[in-house]
Scaffold this active site. Structure first.
Site, PDB file in Angstrom:
ATOM      1  N   ASP A 139       0.839  -1.198   0.000  1.00 31.64           N
ATOM      2  CA  ASP A 139       0.000   0.000   0.000  1.00 31.64           C
ATOM      3  C   ASP A 139       0.873   1.247   0.000  1.00 31.64           C
ATOM      4  O   ASP A 139       1.983   1.243  -0.504  1.00 31.64           O
ATOM      5  CB  ASP A 139      -0.915  -0.043   1.242  1.00 31.64           C
ATOM      6  CG  ASP A 139      -2.259   0.622   1.019  1.00 31.64           C
ATOM      7  OD1 ASP A 139      -2.276   1.844   0.820  1.00 31.64           O
ATOM      8  OD2 ASP A 139      -3.294  -0.070   1.045  1.00 31.64           O
ATOM      9  N   HIS A 174      -3.293   6.128   3.797  1.00 28.61           N
ATOM     10  CA  HIS A 174      -4.171   5.046   3.380  1.00 28.61           C
ATOM     11  C   HIS A 174      -3.708   3.698   3.941  1.00 28.61           C
ATOM     12  O   HIS A 174      -4.485   2.944   4.532  1.00 28.61           O
ATOM     13  CB  HIS A 174      -4.223   5.013   1.852  1.00 28.61           C
ATOM     14  CG  HIS A 174      -5.125   3.987   1.269  1.00 28.61           C
ATOM     15  ND1 HIS A 174      -4.725   2.704   1.011  1.00 28.61           N
ATOM     16  CD2 HIS A 174      -6.415   4.055   0.875  1.00 28.61           C
ATOM     17  CE1 HIS A 174      -5.724   2.023   0.489  1.00 28.61           C
ATOM     18  NE2 HIS A 174      -6.762   2.820   0.396  1.00 28.61           N
ATOM     19  N   SER A 392     -11.331  -0.725   0.007  1.00 28.22           N
ATOM     20  CA  SER A 392     -10.011  -0.733   0.648  1.00 28.22           C
ATOM     21  C   SER A 392     -10.095  -1.105   2.110  1.00 28.22           C
ATOM     22  O   SER A 392      -9.168  -1.681   2.671  1.00 28.22           O
ATOM     23  CB  SER A 392      -9.357   0.648   0.559  1.00 28.22           C
ATOM     24  OG  SER A 392      -8.772   0.871  -0.673  1.00 28.22           O
TER      25      SER A 392
END
Length: 447
Positions: A139, A174, A392
């Protein structure tokens, strides 16, 4: 394809604007922005040495990532075929709210984790907390300084080459949010609970906001291979690209991913990926493909979430339960394998509850962070907590559950872990299979 966000700024493309308040819905890595003119994915011809600069040698799958020119590769007898390395573009969210601190939420963080409550994760922890397993987050980087995250930095790796190394949120927060969902520690009463808090957490960073190579297809493939070689039981990919034509270049990239994911599956690594946030029927999308979630061997996860969870916090009841398909999630009978909590929203729920817009409580609450400074390669961060929503966020709920299954059944291979998750899941009566695949994640029965 990943997340909507109300949290710290993370580069992602705009998805939608909401009435009354703006919610940053995103597709993290969800747009093919450019084809590199100097980086290429090469399919090898035998074991001959490739003349171009070798960035990632991947003999396990018969490919390599190189830097060079088309003319050079066309002349190279070690090269069977090649295509440009895809660079994925991300944009800014539509809007965001500030990360929440402990004072704002009275330290009662678990009360905001409707996902863990609905999955009854505390009961699962009476059996296992994921000990003895390894989980890779591929990620934007996981903030190893976050008090709720125990990152194995030594075995982690930065694939961007921006000089910041691993264990830093160099591509935004994120990855930190994703990691918290899967594996946040549970010792602190002021923190959040991860699904598998005692798994060995590895950070494989493939996105950067500080130079280097950000979001390259080749780096993501190399990261999956690295996860296998580091003996990770689970690799989470809350990223992707859509739409890509199935023919032409799309066929080449799909072939690379199929080889990669088959290799991972054979070697015991279950790859879990987000299904995407385009509200699209992937089963009937006219010859297009979503990657990596539609690659062979990948567990593709759609998102669900409640509407009106703030009502429950105030002593009432939700308008829609946690199993409700999220309004943004991709779907498709053969394109989705499982559904899990990823967050939902109703744009009309803008009245503040505890100083936070009511709609935010229907998103997923987890760890976030901000980079305060970078000096001489040293990164200073400001860890916190915040809400995001998207497939996600659904994927790491499944990845954490997979770690629990493996921990409780150490002799299971990747297929057996996957089967345990799918066999335990059920499709809610009021919704179609296209939103769930095998069904809604059931952690307890999977154990």
């Amino acid at each position: 394809m990943t997340d909507d966000t109300t949290g710290t700024p993370v580069g992602r493309r705009q998805f939608a604007k909401l009435t009354g308040a703006a919610l940053g819905l995103s597709a993290f890595g969800g747009v093919v922005a450019a084809e590199s003119t100097e980086r290429f994915i090469v399919k090898r011809r035998g074991k001959k040495s490739i003349g171009a600069e070798l960035l990632y040698d991947l003999p396990e799958i018969g490919y390599a990532v190189v830097r060079g020119s088309e003319e050079q590769l066309k002349r190279d007898k070690a090269v069977k075929s090649f295509e440009p390395d895809i660079e994925l573009q991300v944009g800014d969210p539509v809007a965001e709210t500030e990360p929440q601190d402990s004072d704002a939420l009275d330290d009662a963080f678990y009360a905001y984790q409707w996902d863990k409550q609905d999955l009854d994760v505390p009961t699962a922890h009476e059996t296992t907390k994921g000990e003895g397993t390894r989980l890779a987050i591929i990620d934007s980087g996981v903030d190893a300084s976050h008090p709720d995250l125990d990152v194995n930095v030594e075995d982690s790796k930065d694939f961007t080459g921006d000089g910041l190394g691993a264990g830093v949120p160099g591509g935004g927060d994120h990855g930190t949010h994703v990691a918290g969902i899967a594996a946040a520690a549970i010792e602190s009463p002021a923190g959040v609970a991860g699904t598998a808090p005692e798994t060995d957490l590895l950070d494989f960073r493939v996105f950067s906001e500080f130079g280097g190579t950000s979001g390259s297809f080749g780096s993501i493939v190399a990261a999956v291979v690295e996860a296998v070689q580091k003996e990770c039981d689970v690799a989470n990919l809350s990223l992707g690209a859509y739409p890509i034509p199935r023919q032409g270049n799309g066929s080449f990239y799909g072939g690379v991913l199929n080889k990669t994911m088959n290799y991972a599956e054979k070697e015991g690594t279950l790859v879990v990926a987000s299904a995407g946030n385009d509200a699209t029927d992937l089963q009937h999308d006219g010859g297009l493909i979503s990657l990596p979630n539609e690659a062979a061997g990948v567990m593709s996860v759609a998102a669900t979430g409640p509407i009106g969870f703030a009502n429950e916090l105030l002593g009432g009841s939700v308008n829609e339960p946690a199993e409700t398909p999220a309004r943004y999630t991709n779907y498709g009978t053969n394109a989705v394998d499982l559904a899990a909590p990823g967050g939902n929203f109703d744009p009309t729920l803008t009245d503040p509850v505890g100083g936070v817009p009511a709609y935010a409580y229907d998103l997923v609450f987890s760890t976030v962070t901000e980079i305060e400074s970078v000096e001489d390669g040293e990164v200073q961060t400001a860890p916190g907590y915040g809400w995001k929503a998207g497939t996600s966020m659904a994927a790491p709920n499944v990845a954490g559950a997979a770690a629990l299954v493996k921990s409780n059944n150490p002799d299971y291979n990747a297929n057996e872990v996957r089967s345990a998750l799918e066999d335990a899941a059920d499709v809610p009566d009021e919704y179609g299979k296209e939103y769930y695949g095998s069904g809604y994640l059931n952690v307890l029965d999977a154990l």
